[in-house]
Design an enzyme around this catalytic site. Structure first.
Site, PDB file in Angstrom:
ATOM      1  N   GLY A 352       0.796  -1.222   0.000  1.00  0.00           N
ATOM      2  CA  GLY A 352       0.000   0.000   0.000  1.00  0.00           C
ATOM      3  C   GLY A 352       0.826   1.269   0.000  1.00  0.00           C
ATOM      4  N   GLY A 375      -2.259  -5.655   0.941  1.00  0.00           N
ATOM      5  CA  GLY A 375      -2.067  -6.902   1.688  1.00  0.00           C
ATOM      6  C   GLY A 375      -2.067  -8.126   0.788  1.00  0.00           C
TER       7      GLY A 375
END
Ligand code: ADP
Ligand code: MG
Length: 395
Positions: A352, A375
């Site tokens: 991210g 993730g």
């Protein structure tokens, strides 16, 4: 590879599409960044054009398994209709798959679009439990997963539903699988992994998996200091995970045995405090003052890393090289993002914050693929099986 929407006949069929419409909203509930909705348009348009009856589901926020109108997908329905240039039927029922939703799904005509309410209004969703899975499946005849961001979770709407319906990927998902799967299975060499970010501990499985596949590992960011410490260097007040030192020594040994080049910073931008305006100096890795902390890689390191990236045919990058959120410690991360753009090979970004960095510097265009799932992309790189991918039909 996995089957995609193009490998299955969708005409006249009710197609359940799991999207990732987990968009950020402001205090008034308005969407502040619609990129996730924009990203899903190609798959939805393809289905419309090919005469499918399109039933879309997503989660948004964390309603904790209960209806909470703060997280209603109504705002998404409005934006989606604008982007598609056609009506989107939106049904909001607390049970998500209530009678009105069922009736709306059953009444869909070819090319029409229905958005159902936030799947996380149901407490079964994140537990992948019945009866919700069956209720979702009963709405449709085909399952299309286009939500890579939740592919690492086995939920009713991301994986469970595939037990009842033939399951294929949408275009967003296909691209993620192509880049991450393809790279890990058969990378063009030399293959380099650039690993930064804050914690070593979190990323050990990632380094372990990549060490068997890559030719070069580049380490930067906060995690570099545990490696430098393991090599006996003074690291001052830099980020350190004392309990991971043994592990990092193991990893470096393993790299050496396998002939994997391991690059660690030769200099750092250091400051006495974790603040943008803390007076900074560049120190060589052999001369870090005890009262300072390393907050970015130095210029010499950035140049070495840049060259290694340019010499690679494949590069995966996870984790910023410094505290890029603070302008005075952003140069190292920016240099890597530039090199990723300059590299002629295949360049992929997972994670991210790394994706956010590429965006912040407006350096996205020259990168082959920037994952939409932080993730999920990390779990892919760790070599884990993602339930939302594994459940799809093999091509
Ligand atoms: P990703 O989300 O791409 O996987 P991580 O979450 O592992 O990346 O790490 C990102 C964070 O690491 C950023 O918030 C950044 O400020 C921090 N970071 C990078 N370098 C350092 C450093 N030298 N000291 C402290 N924090 C750092
Ligand atoms: Mg992060």
């Amino acid at each position: 590879m996995k089957k995609t929407v193009k490998d299955i006949d969708v005409r006249g069929k009710k197609v359940f599409v799991r999207c990732d419409f987990n968009v950020p909203t402001d205090d008034s509930g308005a969407i502040t960044d619609d990129r996730r909705i924009v990203g899903a348009i190609p798959t939805i348009n393809y289905l419309i054009e090919n005469g499918a009856k399109v039933i879309i589901a997503s989660h948004m926020g964390r309603p904790k398994g209960k209806p909470d109108m703060k997280y209603s997908l109504k705002v998404v329905a409005d934006r989606l209709a604008e982007l598609l240039g056609q009506d989107v039927i939106f049904v909001s029922e607390p049970e998500v798959t209530g009678p009105e939703t069922k009736a709306a799904a059953a009444a869909l005509k070819d090319g029409e679009v229905l958005l159902i309410e936030n799947v996380r209004f149901r407490e079964e969703e994140t537990k992948n439990k019945e009866p919700f899975t069956k209720e979702l499946a009963d709405l449709a005849e085909i399952f299309v997963n286009d939500a890579f961001g939740t592919a690492h979770r086995a939920h009713c709407s991301t994986a469970g539903i595939a037990e009842y319906l033939p399951a294929v990927s949408g275009f967003l998902m296909e691209k993620e699988i192509r880049f991450f799967g393809g790279i890990l299975d058969a990378p063009e060499r030399p293959f380099t992994a650039v690993l930064g970010g804050s914690k070593v501990g979190d990323k050990i499985p990632l380094i372990e998996n990549l060490i068997d596949k890559v030719d070069t590992i580049i380490v930067g960011g906060g995690r570099a200091y545990t490696f430098l410490k393991a090599m006996g260097k003074e690291i001052g007040k830099s980020l350190l995970e004392e309990d991971k030192i043994d592990m990092t020594i193991e990893l470096m040994k393993k790299a050496e045995e396998k002939g994997v080049k391991f690059l660690i910073p030769v200099d750092s931008v250091c400051a006495p405090e974790f603040k943008n305006d803390s007076p900074s100096v560049t120190c060589s890795a052999d001369e870090m003052p005890a009262d300072m902390m390393g907050l970015d890689i130095g210029e010499k390191t950035a140049e070495i890393y840049r060259q290694a990236i340019l010499d690679s045919a494949t590069v995966v990058w996870n984790g910023p090289m410094g505290v890029f959120e603070m302008d005075n410690f952003a140069n190292g991360t920016k240099a890597i993002a530039i090199a990723m753009n300059e590299c002629q090979g295949t360049t992929v970004v997972g994670g991210g914050d790394s994706a956010a960095a590429a965006r912040k510097f407006d350096l996205e265009a020259g990168i082959s693929h920037i994952s939409t799932g932080g993730g999920a992309s990390l779990e892919f790189l760790e070599g884990k099986i993602l339930p939302g991918v594994a459940c799809l039909l093999d091509a």
